[in-house]
Design an enzyme around this catalytic site. Sequence first.
Site, PDB file in Angstrom:
ATOM      1  N   LYS A   1       0.911  -1.219   0.025  1.00 41.15           N
ATOM      2  CA  LYS A   1       0.015   0.071   0.061  1.00 41.15           C
ATOM      3  C   LYS A   1       0.886   1.279   0.082  1.00 41.15           C
ATOM      4  CE  LYS A   1      -4.167   2.177   2.174  1.00 41.15           C
ATOM      5  NZ  LYS A   1      -3.546   3.266   2.060  1.00 41.15           N
TER       6      LYS A   1
ATOM      7  N   GLU B   1      -1.080   4.251  -8.091  1.00 46.59           N
ATOM      8  CA  GLU B   1      -0.920   5.234  -7.105  1.00 46.59           C
ATOM      9  C   GLU B   1       0.533   5.934  -7.515  1.00 46.59           C
ATOM     10  OE1 GLU B   1      -2.753   5.736  -4.408  1.00 46.59           O
ATOM     11  OE2 GLU B   1      -1.518   6.320  -2.600  1.00 46.59           O
TER      12      GLU B   1
ATOM     13  N   ARG C   1     -16.741   0.366  -2.027  1.00 46.23           N
ATOM     14  CA  ARG C   1     -15.864  -0.115  -1.010  1.00 46.23           C
ATOM     15  C   ARG C   1     -16.453  -1.338  -0.451  1.00 46.23           C
ATOM     16  NH1 ARG C   1     -12.707   3.361   1.874  1.00 46.23           N
ATOM     17  NH2 ARG C   1     -13.866   5.282   1.306  1.00 46.23           N
TER      18      ARG C   1
END
Length: 557
Positions: free
Chosen positions: A246, A295, A406
């Site tokens: 992450k 990302e 989500r």
Amino acid sequence: MEFAEFALVCERLEALAGRLEMRDLVASLLPGLGEAELPVFIRFVQGRVFPDWSSEKLGIGPNLLYEAVAYVAGRKRADVVRLVNETGDAGLAVERLLERRQQSSFFSDSMSLAEVHALLVRVASSAGPQSQQAKMRLLRQGFGAMTPLEARYFARLVLAELRIGIGEGTVRDAIAVAFGVDPALVEHAQQAKNDLGEVALLAREGPASLEAVSIVPFRPVRLMLAQQGTIAQQLADFGPVAVEYKYDGSRIQFHRLGKVGRCWSRRLEEVTHALPEVVESLLAATHGDVILDAEVVAVGPDGRPLPFQTVLRRFRRKHGVAEAREAITLVPRVFDCLWADGETLLDRPLAERRARLEALLIDHLAPQQVLGDVESVQAVYEQALTDGHEGVMLKLPGSPYTPGARGRAWIKIKPEAETLDLAVIGAGWGEGRRAGAFGTYELAVQDRGRLLPVGRVATGMTDEDLASLHALVQDLVIAESGASVTLEPGVVFEVGYSEIQASPTYASGYALRFPRFVRVREDKGVDEVETLESLEERYLAQTTRTGADAHRDDPTS
Ligand code: AMP
């Protein structure tokens, strides 16, 4: 449809409490709308002028609106502001002022829904040094042609807050009822189209059109979101998971068509010009046309990641991009592929999307391993932290890509104590050393389109934080009362806490014990803040745990 009729519909919706009644009222109107009106109505009823994928903005703040209203009502701007403070709602204030307007100036021309839409499109497209005056002229023209009730909803539409309490789910269901199609199909089409206006047109054509939707390059789709969870639970419930680092950066969606590359932020704002090197490197790293999820991280000279704020500063930059680019190296880490060479991949399992990604990406792929036991996942997690990342993401290899949702298909594992992302809806002036800036901020969770207070935060901010937070919100003040102000929701705070308590003091029914400001979530919109439902879940989860660990999330347990 006349805009006056739209305003009456809004008034009726505002008075309804039941979701089904709202759905049925909206559904009853849709079949009668024309080809051009249907998408406009659908967007307007959600308080939007443009499709969800569009970065277009009206560029009108409360002050410009108040000035236009003051002019049309023949009053001073201060009178408008006073009434907004009294009513706590710009729409009601505008309505009341126009009720007092001279009868003779009424109803010069009534406007249709399409005309109001066209006027707002002109508002958005006026740019350049004279744009504020041009926007003002258009607003005056709009208000000048409206009844007080129409002006109530026009004002709210301009401020992007219709306050009629109808959520996206209800509008989606209304489309399904109106055209006799399965709500799941409407949702499916919305995930690819990101514009219920266009989806309504497809629903009218029939289920085959909804089924056949595909993503269109340069129209961003919402990003799939992650939920909190634990390694052991995820493995126990679902078996092997795809484990990725992450990264502590900022999310982008990259689109490539031919030689053109563009990218959007997590809130679907276009950031192509702020991140030229990211666009260049992804153009160089891809074969063919693609839409990628990634990302963007900043890396220091030693190759280690720099804090997330460094990346955000680059996202916001409009000038001096070239210099900033020299100072900070931004690198994309690509982890998903939503579309490739004309094919929409949303419904394909992650494992298949991953295989496509690996085949088409020459560089910048985020490593992934599929692992089935707690110890191995734990080892990757610890390595991630050692390498300066935030934690790991665990993804289900068989899961589709669900834009905007989500769920447990993606969970995030990170070490810090739990935090909540909350909407900032008000502020209070500081005292003593903190006088001159806001010292407390009122926070809210979301519940089906409404924001419900959960308390205030006054700790965790340095004096510099207080000054910059003040600057961030000062243009959002919509009403003042004593030492506190109401803010137009627009800013999201990440807030730490020691415990969630049931509390009758706040409309959410909950309060936070020892709330502590962590940071501004500039990458999140108000529609992404904690929901009441998930706050309730956290509350229940916490009361079932015991002792000192009640508020701590042990990622390995
Ligand atoms: P959070 O913002 O805490 O809800 O965590 C989810 C965010 O983590 C995503 O929106 C991404 O910006 C970020 N992220 C970092 N690495 C990954 C990854 N490998 N997969 C998906 N999201 C990631």
